[in-house]
Write an enzyme that holds these catalytic residues in place. Structure first.
Site, PDB file in Angstrom:
ATOM      1  N   HIS A  64       0.813  -1.230   0.000  1.00 26.78           N
ATOM      2  CA  HIS A  64       0.000   0.000   0.000  1.00 26.78           C
ATOM      3  C   HIS A  64       0.842   1.274   0.000  1.00 26.78           C
ATOM      4  O   HIS A  64       0.666   2.123  -0.892  1.00 26.78           O
ATOM      5  CB  HIS A  64      -0.965  -0.014   1.187  1.00 26.78           C
ATOM      6  CG  HIS A  64      -1.733   1.253   1.355  1.00 26.78           C
ATOM      7  ND1 HIS A  64      -2.615   1.729   0.400  1.00 26.78           N
ATOM      8  CD2 HIS A  64      -1.741   2.176   2.366  1.00 26.78           C
ATOM      9  CE1 HIS A  64      -3.140   2.870   0.817  1.00 26.78           C
ATOM     10  NE2 HIS A  64      -2.617   3.164   2.002  1.00 26.78           N
ATOM     11  N   HIS A  88       3.246   7.301   5.276  1.00 28.57           N
ATOM     12  CA  HIS A  88       2.021   7.966   5.734  1.00 28.57           C
ATOM     13  C   HIS A  88       1.227   7.186   6.778  1.00 28.57           C
ATOM     14  O   HIS A  88       0.468   7.772   7.544  1.00 28.57           O
ATOM     15  CB  HIS A  88       1.120   8.299   4.533  1.00 28.57           C
ATOM     16  CG  HIS A  88       0.373   7.128   3.972  1.00 28.57           C
ATOM     17  ND1 HIS A  88       0.938   6.244   3.094  1.00 28.57           N
ATOM     18  CD2 HIS A  88      -0.903   6.707   4.165  1.00 28.57           C
ATOM     19  CE1 HIS A  88       0.051   5.317   2.757  1.00 28.57           C
ATOM     20  NE2 HIS A  88      -1.075   5.574   3.390  1.00 28.57           N
ATOM     21  N   GLU A  92       0.151   6.025  12.386  1.00 29.74           N
ATOM     22  CA  GLU A  92      -1.205   5.565  12.695  1.00 29.74           C
ATOM     23  C   GLU A  92      -1.273   4.052  12.914  1.00 29.74           C
ATOM     24  O   GLU A  92      -2.014   3.586  13.783  1.00 29.74           O
ATOM     25  CB  GLU A  92      -2.154   5.960  11.560  1.00 29.74           C
ATOM     26  CG  GLU A  92      -3.603   5.607  11.838  1.00 29.74           C
ATOM     27  CD  GLU A  92      -4.531   6.084  10.739  1.00 29.74           C
ATOM     28  OE1 GLU A  92      -5.745   6.083  10.966  1.00 29.74           O
ATOM     29  OE2 GLU A  92      -4.047   6.442   9.648  1.00 29.74           O
ATOM     30  N   ASP A  93      -0.513   3.278  12.146  1.00 30.12           N
ATOM     31  CA  ASP A  93      -0.701   1.824  12.143  1.00 30.12           C
ATOM     32  C   ASP A  93       0.475   1.014  12.676  1.00 30.12           C
ATOM     33  O   ASP A  93       0.461  -0.215  12.597  1.00 30.12           O
ATOM     34  CB  ASP A  93      -1.009   1.350  10.704  1.00 30.12           C
ATOM     35  CG  ASP A  93      -2.354   1.852  10.206  1.00 30.12           C
ATOM     36  OD1 ASP A  93      -3.229   2.125  11.052  1.00 30.12           O
ATOM     37  OD2 ASP A  93      -2.533   1.982   8.981  1.00 30.12           O
ATOM     38  N   ASP A 155      -3.566   8.144  -1.290  1.00 33.58           N
ATOM     39  CA  ASP A 155      -3.971   7.082  -0.373  1.00 33.58           C
ATOM     40  C   ASP A 155      -5.387   6.606  -0.685  1.00 33.58           C
ATOM     41  O   ASP A 155      -5.669   5.403  -0.739  1.00 33.58           O
ATOM     42  CB  ASP A 155      -3.881   7.619   1.058  1.00 33.58           C
ATOM     43  CG  ASP A 155      -4.425   6.648   2.093  1.00 33.58           C
ATOM     44  OD1 ASP A 155      -3.984   5.483   2.110  1.00 33.58           O
ATOM     45  OD2 ASP A 155      -5.292   7.056   2.896  1.00 33.58           O
ATOM     46  N   ASP A 275     -22.689  12.792 -26.793  1.00 37.52           N
ATOM     47  CA  ASP A 275     -21.391  13.434 -26.515  1.00 37.52           C
ATOM     48  C   ASP A 275     -20.595  12.556 -25.550  1.00 37.52           C
ATOM     49  O   ASP A 275     -20.390  12.875 -24.392  1.00 37.52           O
ATOM     50  CB  ASP A 275     -21.558  14.855 -25.970  1.00 37.52           C
ATOM     51  CG  ASP A 275     -22.455  14.921 -24.740  1.00 37.52           C
ATOM     52  OD1 ASP A 275     -23.301  14.027 -24.573  1.00 37.52           O
ATOM     53  OD2 ASP A 275     -22.304  15.865 -23.949  1.00 37.52           O
TER      54      ASP A 275
END
Length: 361
Positions: A64, A88, A92-93, A155, A275
């Site tokens: 990722h 990134h 957080e993880d 992301d 169109d």
């Protein structure tokens, strides 16, 4: 034995070099002096702290951040932005602290990762509250550093590309949030390909039957469409040259969500929409008067009218004047609609664009 472990390390090193090597090569195509060592350092750190983590697809989690970094490189952003993409999710993880990240990679990159982390750490009671608060946070982040938003958009694109691995309820919520927040934001930033892809991916999960029907219909006419695009570009280029207008013109099929919106808003079937191809072209701010475009259309006996695209005029009803493109939908099936968008090249200020729409026999 030792030899097999050595062979395994060699294979892993080769895999590592292939992954980061491709990213480095992509960055160097537009920034030869890029800090390659910093990119490799960020890759190694991300690989270390995400080790053992898996995505719902079963892939290693590192896939990722690498995908996000590659999308950022596709946008041709600077090295700190790409490093921010690689890192990134580390705060957080993983067990990584912002202080540790800042000490290793500097205040600039630490600030980018912190901004992305803060955008992700928000809980809401309702969709309306979520939308309003997300917009507020993103606008504040843009005021500090627009790169935070660009990393977040990258992301979101990769998460949308892999959304099918999520539970169905989560798919629907994420797809709707993408339509409500991220697609409009990418439009505000003038990144059309991100807006289009996010909208199409959202449609795929919110209305899969419509998405796949449109995909089949569009695929059927691919050969004819490509031939038509080549012919029209050739004609327009000749006319622009004759008017002394310097421009770069491209042709592209309208994306699925755009077609879906027109079908819904005008209660049309797919076969009633003509169109299906747009011809955006970029021109220098002072490359030639817009009147030249009117002459171009008039010479071909084309009914044409200028209008602002997707930007209402203050104090005016944006629906008060008919869109000339819509007139063709009431005509015969042997008519084609040609929509031409003129965009001034970015000059350090906001993009501006004027559209010309013409129904041609």
């Amino acid at each position: 034995g030792a030899s097999s472990r050595g062979a395994m390390r060699s294979t892993n090193d080769m895999s590592r070099e292939t992954k980061i090597g491709d990213l480095v090569e992509k960055v160097q195509t537009y920034y030869p002096a890029a800090d390659v060592d910093l990119l490799r350092k960020a890759y190694d750190f991300s690989a270390k702290v995400h080790k053992g983590q898996k995505r719902l697809s079963g892939e290693p989690y590192l896939v990722h951040p690498m995908a996000v970094a590659n999308i950022i490189a596709d946008l041709k952003l600077d090295v700190p932005s790409i490093v921010g993409g690689l890192l990134h999710d580390t705060v957080e993880d993983t067990l990584t602290s912002l202080e540790e990240l800042t000490s290793l990679f500097g205040r600039e990159i630490g600030s980018l990762v912190d901004g992305v982390t803060k955008l992700s750490r928000t809980n809401f009671n309702s969709r309306e509250e979520k939308q309003a608060e997300n917009f507020r946070k993103m606008l504040l982040a843009m005021g500090k550093d627009v790169r935070v938003i660009l990393i977040k958009l990258a992301d979101r694109i990769h998460n949308m590309r892999t959304l099918s691995h999520m539970p169905v309820e989560k798919q629907l919520l994420t797809a709707q949030e993408t339509l409500d927040i991220y697609a409009p934001l990418s439009h505000r930033l003038g990144i059309a390909w991100i807006k289009s892809e996010l909208e199409d991916l959202a449609l795929k999960h919110l209305h899969p039957e419509i998405y796949y029907q449109l995909k089949r219909n569009v695929a059927k006419k691919k050969t004819d469409r490509e031939k038509y695009i080549d012919e029209v570009i050739s004609i327009i280029n000749k006319k622009l040259d004759a008017e002394g207008i310097e421009a770069e013109i491209t042709g592209r099929p309208k994306h699925f969500y755009s077609i879906y919106q027109k079908m819904e808003s005008q209660n049309l079937l797919y076969d009633q929409i003509y169109d299906l191809v747009a011809f955006p072209f970029a021109m220098a701010a002072r490359s030639g008067p817009i009147q030249g475009l009117y002459r171009l259309a008039k010479a071909e006996h084309v009914p044409v009218a200028p209008h602002e695209c997707d930007r209402p005029v203050r104090g005016a009803n944006r629906n008060s004047d008919p869109d000339p493109r819509d007139a063709s939908n009431r005509g015969g099936r042997d008519r084609r609609t040609l929509a031409v968008q003129r965009r001034r090249r970015f000059s350090g200020k906001r993009h501006s664009k004027v559209c010309l729409a013409a129904a041609v026999a």
